[in-house]
Design an enzyme around this catalytic site. Sequence first.
Site, PDB file in Angstrom:
ATOM      1  N   SER A 249     -10.796  12.315 -62.460  1.00  0.00           N
ATOM      2  CA  SER A 249     -11.265  10.777 -62.091  1.00  0.00           C
ATOM      3  C   SER A 249     -12.662  10.199 -62.921  1.00  0.00           C
ATOM      4  O   SER A 249     -12.544   9.034 -63.006  1.00  0.00           O
ATOM      5  CB  SER A 249     -11.416  10.610 -60.569  1.00  0.00           C
ATOM      6  OG  SER A 249     -12.431  11.664 -60.253  1.00  0.00           O
ATOM      7  N   GLY A 278      -8.240  13.096 -59.297  1.00  0.00           N
ATOM      8  CA  GLY A 278      -8.060  14.447 -58.519  1.00  0.00           C
ATOM      9  C   GLY A 278      -7.376  15.590 -59.232  1.00  0.00           C
ATOM     10  O   GLY A 278      -7.210  16.735 -58.633  1.00  0.00           O
ATOM     11  N   ASN A 308     -12.664  19.595 -59.862  1.00  0.00           N
ATOM     12  CA  ASN A 308     -11.847  19.272 -58.695  1.00  0.00           C
ATOM     13  C   ASN A 308     -11.297  20.807 -58.302  1.00  0.00           C
ATOM     14  O   ASN A 308     -10.918  20.992 -57.131  1.00  0.00           O
ATOM     15  CB  ASN A 308     -10.642  18.527 -58.900  1.00  0.00           C
ATOM     16  CG  ASN A 308     -11.383  17.172 -58.963  1.00  0.00           C
ATOM     17  OD1 ASN A 308     -11.953  16.661 -58.114  1.00  0.00           O
ATOM     18  ND2 ASN A 308     -10.484  16.423 -59.933  1.00  0.00           N
ATOM     19  N   ASP A 399     -21.689   8.305 -55.264  1.00  0.00           N
ATOM     20  CA  ASP A 399     -21.144   9.109 -54.149  1.00  0.00           C
ATOM     21  C   ASP A 399     -21.561  10.479 -54.547  1.00  0.00           C
ATOM     22  O   ASP A 399     -21.105  11.522 -53.996  1.00  0.00           O
ATOM     23  CB  ASP A 399     -19.664   9.054 -54.243  1.00  0.00           C
ATOM     24  CG  ASP A 399     -19.124   9.194 -55.433  1.00  0.00           C
ATOM     25  OD1 ASP A 399     -19.614   9.513 -56.236  1.00  0.00           O
ATOM     26  OD2 ASP A 399     -17.555   9.382 -55.194  1.00  0.00           O
ATOM     27  N   HIS A 402     -19.022  10.628 -58.807  1.00  0.00           N
ATOM     28  CA  HIS A 402     -18.688   9.698 -59.906  1.00  0.00           C
ATOM     29  C   HIS A 402     -19.713   8.840 -60.299  1.00  0.00           C
ATOM     30  O   HIS A 402     -20.535   8.624 -59.634  1.00  0.00           O
ATOM     31  CB  HIS A 402     -17.410   8.850 -59.245  1.00  0.00           C
ATOM     32  CG  HIS A 402     -16.184   9.824 -58.471  1.00  0.00           C
ATOM     33  ND1 HIS A 402     -16.417   9.940 -57.494  1.00  0.00           N
ATOM     34  CD2 HIS A 402     -15.321  10.142 -59.334  1.00  0.00           C
ATOM     35  CE1 HIS A 402     -15.316  10.723 -57.149  1.00  0.00           C
ATOM     36  NE2 HIS A 402     -14.447  10.840 -58.328  1.00  0.00           N
TER      37      HIS A 402
END
Length: 425
Positions: A249, A278, A308, A399, A402
Site C-alpha cells: 500500500s 496489504g 505487512n 497513521d 502510510h
Amino acid sequence: MRRLLHALCLAVLPLTAQSLDLDTGRPAPGWHIAVTDFEGQARLAGERVTVPKPAQPRVPSSRVAARRGDDGAVTLQFSHSWIAQLRWQGGQPLDLNAYLPQGTVEFDLDVIDLAQGGLKFKLGCGKDCERKIPFLFAGRALAGQGRQHLSFALKCFWREGDDFSAVDLPFTLEGTGSGEVRVSRLRLNKAGKPTTACPDYRTQSVTPEPLQESWAVDWWLPRHESKIAEVRAHQAAGRRVDLVFLGDSITQGWEKEGTAAFARHFAPHHAVALGFGGDRTENLLWRLRHGALDGMAPKVVVMLIGTNNTGERLEDPTLTVAGIRANLDEIRRRQPQATVLLMALLPRGETPDDLTRRHNARINALLPSLADGQRVRLLDIGPALTQPDGTLSRDLLPDFLHLSPAGYDIWARRLDATLTPLLAP
C-alpha cells in the site's frame, strides 16, 4: 429446561488428560466468550449479545453480534466489520507444551454466509504473540455445506522458540467484512488427527499466492489485470517504461497521496507503480510470476515489500528476508538488465519502542546481505522520516505507517539522487 440440564451436566465433566473441552455447549469452567468489534467488546453470558458502539465510532456501519443456540453452537454475525471475534478467554492459562507435537485444535464449523467476508483462526502464545491461520478461500468454499468438522494440527499455530506453557487465549475465531458462521464442540486433543491443511510458516513468505483478505479479494486480481493492461498501453503507444515500483500500500500510495510527487519526478520516465495494499512478500511473488513485469524492459525497479509480513504475522525476520530475496531473484530472472533499488522498510509506530518498528529494524539489519551495490542497491530513507527523538510525525506518516504527500515528496527527492544516473539516456 433441556438447555439447563445440558449445562449442569457439562459443568461437572472433568477435563481429561488427553483432551481439553473448551466448549461443548458452554465454555469450560472458568472460561467465557468475549465477542469483540474493532472498537468494543461484550461478554456472551446469556443467549445473545451485540457489541455496543462507542459514542463516536470510526466504523458507524459495522455490527457484530453473537448468540448461543439450543444445540450449544455459537453463531457470530458481523457486517462491515474490520475485525469481529469470538475469543475464549478468562480461564487459568493452559500449558499446551505437552500437546506438541501431536496435538490438534478441533471444532465443528458451519459457514452460513461468507460471500463478503473473511475468516481466520487464532491462538495466543504470550505477550505480543499471536498465531493465526487464514481461512478465507477455504471458508467460502464451505458456505452452505452445513456443519463440517475441522481439525488443525496445534503446530499450525506454533513457531520455533514459542513457549506454550501459559496460553491465555487458546482459541479465537475472527471474521472480517460481512458474514455469519457457527462454531461448536471446541476441543484441544493431545494426540489428534489433523484433517485440515494450514500454511507452513517456514515457507509462507516464499510461497506465491493471491492476497487472502476479505477487503481485498474483490479488487486485487482485477487490479493485477488492469496493471498488465496499463503496461500494454505503453507498449502499444511506443513508450518505453524505464522505471517500475513494486510493493504494497505504501507503493500504491504513489497513485493517491503521492500523485503530485510521482508526476513531478517519475512521469517523464513512463513509470509504472505496481503497489497493492496489504501485499506481503508471497503476494508480490505471485504477481511477478503471473506477468506483472511482462512487456517492458525497465532500467530500474524500485522494490519496497515486507512490512505487512510484520504487521500481519510478526514473522521471523529471516523468513521475511527470504521472501524479499525470492522477489529479487524473480526480478533478476525476468528483467536481468534492470538495476534493482531495494528499499529498507520504512519506520512504523509512533515511538522507537513500538513492537513493529523494532521488528522492521531487525529485518532492515539483514538487508545489506541482499545488495551488491551494483545490480541491487539498498536505500534507507527512514532517518529522513523520523524526528530527532525517534518518533514519527503525523505530518509525514498520518497513521504512523502510510506516507502523506509531504512524506512522498521526501521519498521522491531521496530517490532522485540514485535514479538520475541510472535513468540517463
